[in-house]
Design an enzyme around this catalytic site. Structure first.
Site: not given
Ligand code: CIR
Length: 260
Positions: A137, A168, A255
């Site tokens: 990403r 991530h 998140c």
């Protein structure tokens, strides 16, 4: 209890939309249950409040199934906010939807223009530096643009590598205090945390790495008894929170909020 790395007074979260059932996931282990997701989201908000934060809850965005994961669209720093640029095309529109909520809190808002991409889940902000993990990403161009954007605010940015097949950088790490990071052994092995004290997630509990330090406590996903015990033995006040539904969409503690 070691000092907090950074103290926070406010958080922004966004209510999960019914469309969250169609949220992105690396592996399909079934759709999350929306009612349970809302229940866990409320419990998360209450935990932030217990930690001393004022929490603003934004309305759900049905057009954006992953919009509950607000961390990915902005980086909040004391000097201002930076609107990021998600690498997932379905998430691009979440950025514009978030900006008005930040305008009332930040005097200055800057933005990643692209073409590089960068998501908040790949950014670990420590009192020393901003670490960015390159991932599927987050591109090197996106990280470099962020470095240019925050340079005159006095921040150094270090580019690291998120392990392959890990969504991530912070899926595999979390800041516990100003010098301590909880990380999976796989990420720590890359050497990216040299100079920090590193606590490793126990084998089989790698999914517990995404913790957040919020003032006097550490919020962590429930169900990881050995990690909880390790952190507690190290002097941290641990607050486990149910995260099963968000985990089905590869989401965790960090998140779900923007903290500042
Ligand atoms: C996504 O794939 O974008 C979402 N399903 C999960 C995002 C999790 N965000 C984060 O770890 N910062």
């Amino acid at each position: 209890m070691p000092h907090p790395a950074i103290t926070f007074s406010r958080a922004i979260i966004r209510h999960p939309p019914p469309s969250a059932l169609r949220g992105l996931r690396a592996e399909d282990r079934g759709a999350p249950d929306h009612a349970r997701m809302c229940r866990d989201h409320t419990a998360y908000a209450e935990a932030l409040e217990r930690a001393g934060m004022r929490v603003s809850v934004l309305p759900p965005l049905e057009d954006f199934p992953d919009s509950v994961f607000v961390e990915d669209v902005a980086l909040c720093l004391p000097e201002g906010a930076v609107m990021l640029k998600p690498g997932a095309p379905s998430r691009t529109g979440e950025v514009a939807a978030m900006q008005p909520a930040l305008e009332s809190h930040f005097g200055e808002i800057r933005a990643i223009a692209g073409p590089g991409t960068i998501e908040g889940g790949d950014i670990l902000f420590t009192p020393r530096e901003i670490m960015v993990g390159l991932s599927a990403r987050t591109t090197r161009e996106g990280a470099k643009e962020l470095a240019r954007i925050v340079a005159d605010w006095g921040y150094g940015l270090r580019i690291c590598q998120t392990p392959e097949d890990v969504l991530h950088f912070k899926t595999a790490s979390g800041l516990l205090d100003e010098e301590t990071i909880l990380a999976t052994p796989r990420l720590a092995k890359t050497g990216c945390f040299a100079g920090y004290r590193v606590l490793h997630t126990p084998e089989g509990e790698e999914a517990a790495a995404n913790v957040i330090r919020v003032n006097d406590r550490v919020l962590m996903p429930a169900g990881f008894a050995r990690t909880a015990e390790m952190l507690s033995d190290a002097g941290y006040q641990v607050e486990p929170l149910r995260n099963d539904e968000f985990a089905l969409l590869d989401g965790g503690m960090s998140c779900l909020s923007l903290r500042f």
